[in-house]
Structures are given as C-alpha cells and as structure tokens.
Design an enzyme around this catalytic site. Sequence first.
Site, PDB file in Angstrom:
ATOM      1  CE  LYS A   1     -21.637 -11.402  18.485  1.00 23.16           C
ATOM      2  NZ  LYS A   1     -21.453 -11.958  17.158  1.00 23.16           N
TER       3      LYS A   1
ATOM      4  CD  GLU B   1     -20.333 -23.629  28.382  1.00 24.27           C
ATOM      5  OE1 GLU B   1     -21.114 -22.672  28.166  1.00 24.27           O
ATOM      6  OE2 GLU B   1     -20.269 -24.646  27.674  1.00 24.27           O
TER       7      GLU B   1
ATOM      8  N   GLY C   1     -17.779 -14.082  17.397  1.00 23.73           N
ATOM      9  CA  GLY C   1     -17.027 -14.385  18.615  1.00 23.73           C
ATOM     10  C   GLY C   1     -15.593 -14.801  18.327  1.00 23.73           C
ATOM     11  NE  ARG C   2     -16.337 -18.818  13.424  1.00 16.74           N
ATOM     12  CZ  ARG C   2     -17.657 -18.757  13.562  1.00 16.74           C
ATOM     13  NH1 ARG C   2     -18.194 -18.692  14.772  1.00 16.74           N
ATOM     14  NH2 ARG C   2     -18.447 -18.764  12.518  1.00 16.74           N
TER      15      ARG C   2
ATOM     16  CD  GLU D   1     -17.829 -21.494  16.944  1.00 12.96           C
ATOM     17  OE1 GLU D   1     -17.537 -20.285  17.015  1.00 12.96           O
ATOM     18  OE2 GLU D   1     -18.116 -22.161  17.957  1.00 12.96           O
TER      19      GLU D   1
ATOM     20  CG  HIS E   1      10.573 -36.077  20.040  1.00  8.16           C
ATOM     21  ND1 HIS E   1      11.594 -36.976  19.836  1.00  8.16           N
ATOM     22  CD2 HIS E   1      11.087 -34.851  19.804  1.00  8.16           C
ATOM     23  CE1 HIS E   1      12.708 -36.313  19.531  1.00  8.16           C
ATOM     24  NE2 HIS E   1      12.424 -35.019  19.494  1.00  8.16           N
TER      25      HIS E   1
ATOM     26  CE  LYS F   1     -23.852 -22.700  22.770  1.00  6.32           C
ATOM     27  NZ  LYS F   1     -23.970 -21.323  22.286  1.00  6.32           N
TER      28      LYS F   1
END
Length: 557
Positions: A211, A217, A276-277, A362, A393, A521
């Site tokens: 975005k 990253e 973004g999400r 977030e 399990h 960051k």
Amino acid sequence: MAGAAAPVDPTTTAAWARLFSIANDFTPDLRTALGDDPDWVQHVSLRVGDLHVDLSKNLWDDGILTTLLTLADEVGLPERRDAMFDGTHINATEDRAVLHTALRLPSGSSLSVDGQDVVSDVHEVLDRVYAFAERVRSGEWTGVTGRRIEVVVNIGIGGSDLGPVMAYEALAPYRQDGPACRFISNIDPTDAAQKLEGLDPETTLFIVSSKTFGTLETLTNARLCKAWLLDRLPEGTDASDAVVQHFVAVSTALDKVADFGIDPANAFGFWDWVGGRYSMDSAIGTSLVIAVGRERFAELLAGFHAMDEHFRTAEPHANVPLLMGLLNIWYTNFLGAHTHAVLPYAQLLHRFPAYLQQLTMESNGKGVRWDGSAVTYDTGEVFWGEPGTNGQHAFYQLIHQGTRLVPADFIAFANPAYTLTDSVDGQAVDVHELLLANFFAQTQALAFGKTADELRAEGVAEELVAARTFTGNRPTTSIMAPDLTPGVLGQLIALYEHITFVQGAVWGVDSFDQWGVELGKQLAQQLRPAVSGDADVTARQDPSTQSLIGYYQEFRR
Ligand code: F6P
C-alpha cells in the site's frame, strides 16, 4: 465529509451497568437453556447469504441479547456504521474514510467520497487487473525472452500478503490452468531463498504489493528478487526491459513504484481509504485473480457485498455480524474471556485464523479511544486457531477442561472439496462425514460436558471421576455453508470484518489505524548499525539489548 463523532465511553451507558449486574448473577446452563426452550435454536439460528449461523450454544439469553443491542444503540453504533458506509472520515487519527465496502459495490452504483466517485475508480482498476490477469493466463503477456509466465510471486507483507495467501489456499479447487502462485513476505532471507528455489527467471512474474511502497520487508524482498532475476536472465538481456516484463506493482504510492523501475502502466492503484488489512479485494488480490480468473474473483466480491448489505440493512435481532460482535463484547468485558478461537473444519481454510489475527488484532488492539482518551476496560481479544481436527489433538484440552473461558467459532461445509472414501471392514466410509461428526461432537461436548454422575453411571472408577468430568457451558458459534465457494469465502471474510467493526465501535477505538506497529519499525532502523558492529550505537542501548547484540556478535559466522 465531516469526521468521526466523539466516542461514547461504553461504561457510562445504562446497558453496560445492566450487563454488569446480569453477569454478576449469571450461571450459564446450556443443558437447561437448550432443553427447556426448543425454540431457542430456531430463534438464534440465522441465515445470511449462503451461511447458516447457529448462535444457540453461546452463554446468553434473550435478556442479554436485548441488552447488548441496547448497548450498541447507546454507543451510537448504527450511526457509526452508516458513517463508514457513506465515506465519513471515521478513521480519526489518519483523517480518512473507511471504505473497503466500496471495493465490492457493483459497477453502476455510485458513491461520492470527498467529491470523487469511488465506484467508477474501483471498477476502472478492477477492469485493468482483470485484463492484465487474462493476458498473463493466456500467455499473451510473456517474460522478456518471450516465454509464457508459469509462476507468479507476490511480494508483500501483512495485509498485502495474508489475504491473497489465505484466499489462494482456500480457493485451491477453483484455480484454473495457468501460472501457480508463491508468496514472499518475511524479511528472513530464508523466505525469499526458499520461494525462489526451482523457479525459472524467464517464466517468473513478480507482483510487488505494498500500500505504502515503503515497507522495509517488501522493498528488500523486491530488490532481492530483481537482483535474482537480472543475474539469471540470458546474457545481454536489457535490465530495464526485464523489469518491465517481470515486475508489476500494486500500491497507493504510484510515484514510488516508478522509482523502483516498474512501468506505471503496469501498476494497479488503490486508495488511502482502504486499510491494508481490509485490502484483499482491491488490486492487492491480483495474484488471486490470475489464479482463479475474473469470474471467480467477481463471485468473491459479490459474497463480500452480500454480507455488507446484510450488515447495513438487516434488523438488529437478525444481524449476524452485529450479534457476533456483541457476543464478543459480552465475553470479553463481562465474562472475562481474553482469547477467541476460530476453528475451521476445512483444511482449505488453514490460513484463515492467521488472516483474522491481523484483521482483528491490528484493528482492535488499542488502549485509547479515537479521541485519544484512555479506555478503562479490555479491548481486542487474541484471535487464534487451527483447522479441525488437528486442533483437537493439540489445544482442545484447554478449551474443554482448562480454567479459561475460550469462546470459539466452528466453521464447516456440508460438501467436501475433495471426496475420499475409506474402507473399514469392507464398509465404505465417507471421510468428510468423519470430519463433520467431529465438528458436531466438539460443540456438543463443549456445551453440555459430562457430569460426575454420568461418569459413575458408566462405571468410571471413582478416583478418575474428577479428571474425566467436563463442566460444559463452553460457548461456541457454529457457521456452516453448503460449499466453500468464492462467494462463501467473501461472505465469511466480510462477516469478520464487520464483527471487528462492531467491537471497535463499542470500545470506541479507531479500528482502522495501526500506530502500534511503528515504534518497533523505527527502533529496527536505529539498531541496524549496532547489529553490523557499530560500537557507539551499541553502547547507547539498554543493557539487555547490548548483551543480546553481544551474543550475536560472538556467535555470528
Ligand atoms: O506495519 C503494519 C502494516 O502497515 C499493515 O497494516 C500493512 O498491512 C502492512 O504493514 C504492509 O504495509 P504495506 O502494504 O504498505 O507494505
């Protein structure tokens, strides 16, 4: 557009006080609740789109339900919902509209935001994405040496990764012949190294999805991939031609895309009113469009839109996202739950809990309201989960018999994506039926448990009765649909988007900013020289960090 109305402190409402007093005297008893009122299940089993949502095994009753709805009214939730849908700047700390719902408005509808018709903008980009995806899939779009694209690599992180990956996995049966997709997100070099392994640069296309186009990253991985590509293409290949043919971008920052060397003609935009999400149904879904094709992506969007319309218009008693969000408030703020499990009985949804973690945490992991005032109550449950039956399990022991209240959503489909039949003693056994039997059994066990008397009646030795007793009254919501189709996936995702909205609206937090990710960051940037051996920067760090960097310096090869 006017900005967000002032948040209401929910603790000052009459409904909040009433819920507190109800909770004080509340002794849940699901055996009696479901046994005494056979209509209860019908009353709180709701249909929305293709989803059947059974809320009956939750720890509530009509009085609690009605009081929760009053709470929603008292904090102004309906007004905030309408403000979101009409493009008011409800993201107060970033002064932005919140309009992921506009990404799935049908073409031909109209919505003007800050003087701009966003629906035509959305469909203009969508049409470009569809056309591009078709060119890639048909082989008309080729790599720089003229070979057709066989693998598409999406480079992105957070909202620019989790949604596309989750949906690529969920819709695996709908992938069409054409390129396969891979996803690079982590700055751990292992991620890029492993995902690039075995790829042929001449037939690989990279989609840089970011975005902001400023994420460390993603830009690092994009540069690594560019170097990988240019190093391996046949000698004499023109570098800028190669980047043009092998790199496209999705971003709101198209100027930065051009700086990277990507042809702006091969960039797909979106807008700052898409968080973004909340962006997987924007051009961020380009890799998915290439994988499943335009028709399936359009079905996904239609699924989102159906849930949007339901949330916007359904009356409160039948409004599924509203009720599920309010139930989460009940559990978090009145019954003391800290976490919420999401348990898909569908292997194809194995990344759905991870996707929901960003969406919910977030969004609602905030300690101040959208006007900056501090909250005095818990916000943001920890969302987590794994597909059933794997989770059974692993961690279900705690949900069944632990001391913590863990509300859980169980998701299953009437029909399997793949039909497999086992043979036991010459009898055919439909394996999907085994899966569903487990799905039904778990919510039953959680709700009704097993009493000491029942165990004794079964002849269980007295010294084992305590360990084998199940208290029951452990709340679950069951969500079912006929099949996991693109439309159903869209409905499911939008359901959780709106649940998240409901909780944020009650808590008064800005569910659309994410300032909490910034400090780490910044510190990572400041620490980089120390990691590379700068003694002065290291000396300015706290003793623990100095010691950890020292350990790294000692053992790095
Ligand atoms: O750091 C958090 C975050 O901003 C998320 O909100 C976002 O989805 C992710 O980083 C990736 O951001 P971008 O798409 O701008 O690269």
